[in-house]
Scaffold this motif. Structure first.
Motif, PDB file in Angstrom:
ATOM      1  N   PHE A 207       0.913  -0.818  -0.097  1.00 60.42           N
ATOM      2  CA  PHE A 207      -0.772   0.529   0.254  1.00 60.42           C
ATOM      3  C   PHE A 207       0.867   1.185   0.131  1.00 60.42           C
ATOM      4  CE2 PHE A 207      -3.682  -2.458   2.335  1.00 60.42           C
ATOM      5  CZ  PHE A 207      -4.053  -2.753   1.211  1.00 60.42           C
ATOM      6  N   SER A 208       1.636   1.246   0.939  1.00 59.48           N
ATOM      7  CA  SER A 208       2.879   2.186   0.890  1.00 59.48           C
ATOM      8  C   SER A 208       3.809   3.015   0.179  1.00 59.48           C
ATOM      9  CB  SER A 208       3.886   2.462   1.937  1.00 59.48           C
ATOM     10  OG  SER A 208       4.881   1.438   2.054  1.00 59.48           O
ATOM     11  N   GLY A 209       3.509   1.332  -1.125  1.00 55.96           N
ATOM     12  CA  GLY A 209       4.326   1.431  -2.736  1.00 55.96           C
ATOM     13  C   GLY A 209       3.514   1.986  -3.854  1.00 55.96           C
ATOM     14  N   ALA A 210       2.324   2.395  -3.268  1.00 52.87           N
ATOM     15  CA  ALA A 210       1.422   2.851  -4.979  1.00 52.87           C
ATOM     16  C   ALA A 210       1.460   4.383  -4.728  1.00 52.87           C
ATOM     17  CB  ALA A 210      -0.355   2.381  -3.715  1.00 52.87           C
ATOM     18  N   THR A 211       1.352   4.965  -5.610  1.00 52.58           N
ATOM     19  CA  THR A 211       1.714   6.052  -6.553  1.00 52.58           C
ATOM     20  C   THR A 211       0.424   7.305  -6.512  1.00 52.58           C
ATOM     21  OG1 THR A 211       2.035   5.806  -8.684  1.00 52.58           O
ATOM     22  CG2 THR A 211       4.277   6.159  -6.802  1.00 52.58           C
ATOM     23  N   THR A 212      -0.365   6.400  -6.730  1.00 53.52           N
ATOM     24  CA  THR A 212      -1.584   6.459  -6.986  1.00 53.52           C
ATOM     25  C   THR A 212      -3.333   5.723  -6.136  1.00 53.52           C
ATOM     26  OG1 THR A 212      -2.284   5.275  -8.615  1.00 53.52           O
ATOM     27  CG2 THR A 212      -1.136   6.999  -9.466  1.00 53.52           C
ATOM     28  N   GLU A 213      -4.327   6.288  -6.236  1.00 56.02           N
ATOM     29  CA  GLU A 213      -5.391   5.778  -5.644  1.00 56.02           C
ATOM     30  C   GLU A 213      -5.699   4.990  -6.474  1.00 56.02           C
ATOM     31  OE1 GLU A 213      -9.889   7.013  -4.661  1.00 56.02           O
ATOM     32  OE2 GLU A 213      -8.366   8.443  -3.469  1.00 56.02           O
ATOM     33  N   GLN A 214      -6.260   5.105  -7.583  1.00 49.80           N
ATOM     34  CA  GLN A 214      -6.141   3.673  -8.108  1.00 49.80           C
ATOM     35  C   GLN A 214      -5.745   2.506  -8.171  1.00 49.80           C
ATOM     36  OE1 GLN A 214      -8.855   3.432  -9.945  1.00 49.80           O
ATOM     37  NE2 GLN A 214      -8.640   0.797  -9.763  1.00 49.80           N
ATOM     38  N   GLU A 215      -4.149   2.828  -8.267  1.00 49.80           N
ATOM     39  CA  GLU A 215      -2.928   1.810  -8.154  1.00 49.80           C
ATOM     40  C   GLU A 215      -3.430   1.258  -6.207  1.00 49.80           C
ATOM     41  OE1 GLU A 215       1.860   1.503  -7.877  1.00 49.80           O
ATOM     42  OE2 GLU A 215       1.054   2.732  -8.302  1.00 49.80           O
ATOM     43  N   LEU A 216      -3.684   2.067  -6.215  1.00 46.77           N
ATOM     44  CA  LEU A 216      -3.353   1.371  -4.278  1.00 46.77           C
ATOM     45  C   LEU A 216      -5.065   0.367  -4.035  1.00 46.77           C
ATOM     46  CD1 LEU A 216      -3.358   1.121  -1.335  1.00 46.77           C
ATOM     47  CD2 LEU A 216      -5.208   3.617  -0.993  1.00 46.77           C
ATOM     48  N   VAL A 217      -6.026   0.418  -4.797  1.00 47.91           N
ATOM     49  CA  VAL A 217      -7.235   0.020  -4.813  1.00 47.91           C
ATOM     50  C   VAL A 217      -6.925  -0.979  -5.784  1.00 47.91           C
ATOM     51  CG1 VAL A 217      -9.249   1.613  -4.252  1.00 47.91           C
ATOM     52  CG2 VAL A 217      -8.548   1.617  -6.230  1.00 47.91           C
ATOM     53  N   ASP A 218      -6.359  -1.118  -6.556  1.00 45.44           N
ATOM     54  CA  ASP A 218      -5.648  -2.523  -7.526  1.00 45.44           C
ATOM     55  C   ASP A 218      -5.304  -3.299  -6.706  1.00 45.44           C
ATOM     56  OD1 ASP A 218      -7.108  -1.528  -9.448  1.00 45.44           O
ATOM     57  OD2 ASP A 218      -5.580  -0.393 -10.650  1.00 45.44           O
ATOM     58  N   ILE A 219      -4.900  -3.080  -6.020  1.00 42.69           N
ATOM     59  CA  ILE A 219      -3.978  -4.024  -4.962  1.00 42.69           C
ATOM     60  C   ILE A 219      -4.550  -4.921  -3.975  1.00 42.69           C
ATOM     61  CG2 ILE A 219      -1.956  -4.251  -3.192  1.00 42.69           C
ATOM     62  CD1 ILE A 219      -0.405  -1.875  -4.680  1.00 42.69           C
ATOM     63  N   LEU A 220      -5.459  -4.075  -3.522  1.00 43.71           N
ATOM     64  CA  LEU A 220      -6.543  -4.665  -2.933  1.00 43.71           C
ATOM     65  C   LEU A 220      -7.249  -5.973  -2.714  1.00 43.71           C
ATOM     66  CD1 LEU A 220      -7.402  -3.631   0.512  1.00 43.71           C
ATOM     67  CD2 LEU A 220      -8.997  -1.921  -0.480  1.00 43.71           C
ATOM     68  N   PRO A 221      -7.690  -5.853  -3.961  1.00 45.67           N
ATOM     69  CA  PRO A 221      -8.511  -6.963  -3.997  1.00 45.67           C
ATOM     70  C   PRO A 221      -8.214  -8.462  -3.959  1.00 45.67           C
ATOM     71  CG  PRO A 221      -9.341  -5.516  -5.198  1.00 45.67           C
ATOM     72  CD  PRO A 221      -8.136  -4.836  -4.761  1.00 45.67           C
ATOM     73  N   THR A 222      -6.575  -8.103  -4.210  1.00 45.60           N
ATOM     74  CA  THR A 222      -5.890  -9.263  -4.473  1.00 45.60           C
ATOM     75  C   THR A 222      -5.142  -9.905  -3.180  1.00 45.60           C
ATOM     76  OG1 THR A 222      -4.698  -8.855  -6.826  1.00 45.60           O
ATOM     77  CG2 THR A 222      -3.837 -10.333  -5.847  1.00 45.60           C
TER      78      THR A 222
ATOM     79  N   PHE B   1     -22.343   4.593  -3.854  1.00 41.70           N
ATOM     80  CA  PHE B   1     -20.980   3.295  -4.206  1.00 41.70           C
ATOM     81  C   PHE B   1     -20.854   3.504  -5.041  1.00 41.70           C
ATOM     82  CE2 PHE B   1     -21.937   2.695   0.286  1.00 41.70           C
ATOM     83  CZ  PHE B   1     -20.404   3.273   0.939  1.00 41.70           C
ATOM     84  N   ALA B   2     -19.135   2.851  -6.171  1.00 48.26           N
ATOM     85  CA  ALA B   2     -19.202   2.673  -7.554  1.00 48.26           C
ATOM     86  C   ALA B   2     -17.965   1.654  -7.251  1.00 48.26           C
ATOM     87  CB  ALA B   2     -18.603   3.775  -8.525  1.00 48.26           C
ATOM     88  N   GLN B   3     -18.163   0.341  -8.221  1.00 45.23           N
ATOM     89  CA  GLN B   3     -16.906   0.101  -8.040  1.00 45.23           C
ATOM     90  C   GLN B   3     -16.000  -0.236  -8.663  1.00 45.23           C
ATOM     91  OE1 GLN B   3     -18.159  -4.429  -9.131  1.00 45.23           O
ATOM     92  NE2 GLN B   3     -15.688  -5.385  -9.352  1.00 45.23           N
ATOM     93  N   VAL B   4     -14.749  -0.238  -8.068  1.00 40.95           N
ATOM     94  CA  VAL B   4     -12.882   0.746  -8.786  1.00 40.95           C
ATOM     95  C   VAL B   4     -12.226  -0.461  -9.089  1.00 40.95           C
ATOM     96  CG1 VAL B   4     -13.826   2.728  -7.540  1.00 40.95           C
ATOM     97  CG2 VAL B   4     -12.469   1.704  -6.580  1.00 40.95           C
ATOM     98  N   SER B   5     -12.594  -1.384  -8.482  1.00 40.11           N
ATOM     99  CA  SER B   5     -11.508  -2.520  -9.042  1.00 40.11           C
ATOM    100  C   SER B   5     -11.938  -3.849  -7.870  1.00 40.11           C
ATOM    101  CB  SER B   5     -10.376  -2.350  -8.586  1.00 40.11           C
ATOM    102  OG  SER B   5     -10.110  -2.546  -6.635  1.00 40.11           O
ATOM    103  N   GLY B   6     -11.303  -5.229  -8.760  1.00 39.17           N
ATOM    104  CA  GLY B   6     -11.549  -5.937  -8.346  1.00 39.17           C
ATOM    105  C   GLY B   6     -13.077  -6.740  -9.153  1.00 39.17           C
ATOM    106  N   SER B   7     -13.133  -8.173  -8.949  1.00 36.85           N
ATOM    107  CA  SER B   7     -14.388  -9.064  -9.496  1.00 36.85           C
ATOM    108  C   SER B   7     -15.670  -9.155  -8.403  1.00 36.85           C
ATOM    109  CB  SER B   7     -14.010 -10.091  -9.767  1.00 36.85           C
ATOM    110  OG  SER B   7     -13.821 -10.653  -9.013  1.00 36.85           O
ATOM    111  N   ASN B   8     -16.637  -8.832  -8.889  1.00 32.73           N
ATOM    112  CA  ASN B   8     -17.869  -9.059  -7.992  1.00 32.73           C
ATOM    113  C   ASN B   8     -18.957 -10.073  -8.929  1.00 32.73           C
ATOM    114  OD1 ASN B   8     -20.559  -8.944  -7.229  1.00 32.73           O
ATOM    115  ND2 ASN B   8     -21.122  -6.300  -7.759  1.00 32.73           N
ATOM    116  N   PRO B   9     -19.062 -10.992  -8.636  1.00 27.90           N
ATOM    117  CA  PRO B   9     -20.194 -12.449  -8.429  1.00 27.90           C
ATOM    118  C   PRO B   9     -21.465 -11.869  -8.736  1.00 27.90           C
ATOM    119  CG  PRO B   9     -18.937 -12.624  -6.597  1.00 27.90           C
ATOM    120  CD  PRO B   9     -18.596 -11.656  -7.960  1.00 27.90           C
TER     121      PRO B   9
END
Length: 438
Positions: free
Chosen positions: A127-142, A164-172
């Motif tokens: 998380f601390s290595g993420a430089t953008t918010e999108q990069e951060l939320v892309d790391i979180l689901p994994t 609320f808007a889904q910004v990353s990950g997958s939603n079954p």
């Protein structure tokens, strides 16, 4: 055959043939199994016992002996070879087995704790290595899927409209609409929410229960992403297999969500500070520093004719002195809005300082630059909201032009020449455009 005194012993005795079938047993063994001696005779001994995994690994001596009523008794087995088979002595080991199992649970808990601690450390680094918010939320689901062995995970963030808007990950659950009751429940409760089974989903809302059944989701875990009572969103772990949650599930989710929220807070603060450093507080337009940076970017344009318009407001000092700085700020803000309407979205509009603005745009020819300047001048001389009669506002505009392919291309010179041309327009009475070709 066993001696008759065997029935008086406090332990169980059983004799097996060479193939491991029961030949004889004492009364204690009969009692512990719940079967008659007749029922036991010829039965494989292995069918009545289950090994217990001890602290050091598997043990052939510590086993569980099954009873016909479904219960089991922990026993220690001592075996001795006899003619044609084996004789086993079984001693009750309930207390030892309980201690062994308690230690095993403790060890398993310690192992899970170590693994989860390492996961938290790893996620903190990621998380601390993420430089953008999108990069951060892309790391979180994994990270979440790995932490809980979930098949899928997703992140939902609050949007500007409060939804609320889904910004990353997958939603079954196939849609944000189907997931929204779950997301809303967790965000409203502000704590981790777990749902095991579609029936439990019905308790949250029938829409969720139906969606879980329809999509094959057996369980979900939802954690609010919040920092200092500021809610940013939630993450959701989806399980396509039955899942019960232990007492550590919520604390781990809180830790991951807290780290993510802290990282989002930091990134948004950095973005806010960067924006403040490059934008004017009063008008929200790029400031002088941003203007100089963006002018350098025009060097990448090939054979582009760049027009720089330096705009000074005629009559602004009378407004500021006579009506106050608050009215002056409102006037500056409206001027900024008019400038943005008068040019294209890709053109640069900046506040240079005081009542001075700069517009930079690519034009196909000199006449096009003149048209832009005239359009701006006409826009500024229109009446302003809230200004009483007697406070006319107009614009003195200086214009310089240069091609990016010219060897002498210099953004500073463009500004300087446009500034000099603006003073010429002002000295000539204002409300006019004066050009200075570069």
């Amino acid at each position: 055959m066993r001696p008759s005194e065997a029935d008086d012993l406090p332990c169980a005795l059983v004799e097996l043939d060479a193939e491991g079938r029961i030949v004889d047993a004492n009364d204690v063994f009969v009692e512990w199994t719940g079967l008659t001696l007749t029922e036991l005779t010829g039965r494989p001994y292995a069918s009545l016992r289950r090994r217990i995994t001890a602290i050091g690994g598997r043990s052939d001596r510590l086993v569980r002996l099954a009873n016909i009523d479904g219960t089991e008794r922990a026993v220690i087995v001592d075996s001795r070879d006899i003619v044609g088979g084996q004789r086993l002595a079984l001693v009750d080991a309930t207390e030892r087995a309980e201690r062994e199992e308690a230690l095993m649970r403790t060890q398993a808990l310690q192992e899970r704790t170590r693994n989860r601690l390492q996961l938290i450390i790893d996620s903190s680094i990621a998380f601390s290595g993420a430089t953008t918010e999108q990069e951060l939320v892309d790391i979180l689901p994994t990270t979440v899927a790995k932490a809980y062995q979930a098949e899928q995970a997703a992140v939902f963030l609050l949007d500007e409209f409060g939804g609320f808007a889904q910004v990353s990950g997958s939603n079954p659950l196939r849609s944000v609409t189907e997931a929204s009751p779950l997301v809303a429940a967790a965000s409203g409760l502000r704590h981790v929410l777990t749902v095991s089974g579609a029936a439990a989903g019905d308790d949250v809302t029938p829409v969720l229960g139906h969606a879980m059944r329809d999509s094959g989701v057996d369980a979900v875990l939802v954690a609010p992403i919040q920092h200092d009572d500021v809610l940013y969103g939630v993450f959701v772990a989806f399980f396509l297999h039955p899942r019960q949650f232990d007492s550590e599930a919520a604390p781990l989710a809180d830790a991951l969500a807290g780290q993510a929220a802290q990282a989002i807070t930091t990134l948004r603060l950095q973005r806010k500070l960067e924006h403040a450093a490059m934008h004017d507080e009063t008008t929200g337009l790029p400031n002088r520093r941003r203007l100089e940076t963006q002018l350098l970017e025009y060097e990448r344009s090939e054979a582009a004719l760049v027009a720089t318009l330096f705009i000074d407001l005629d009559g602004f000092k009378r407004v500021n002195d006579g009506l106050g700085h608050h009215v002056g700020d409102l006037l500056l803000r409206e001027v900024g809005e008019r400038l943005q309407v008068a040019v294209r979205a890709e053109d640069l509009v900046a506040r240079y300082g005081g009542d001075e603005f700069v517009v930079v745009c690519e034009v196909p020819e000199v006449e096009a630059a003149q048209e832009v300047a005239d359009r701006i001048r006409r826009s500024i001389e229109q009446p302003f909201t809230g200004l009483p009669d007697g406070f006319p506002i107009s614009a003195s505009i200086g214009m310089s032009l240069a091609r990016t392919e010219d060897p002498g291309w210099n953004p500073d010179r463009l500004i300087r020449e446009a500034d000099h041309a603006m003073y010429s327009a002002k000295n000539a009475g204002g409300n006019r455009v004066v050009g200075s070709a570069a």
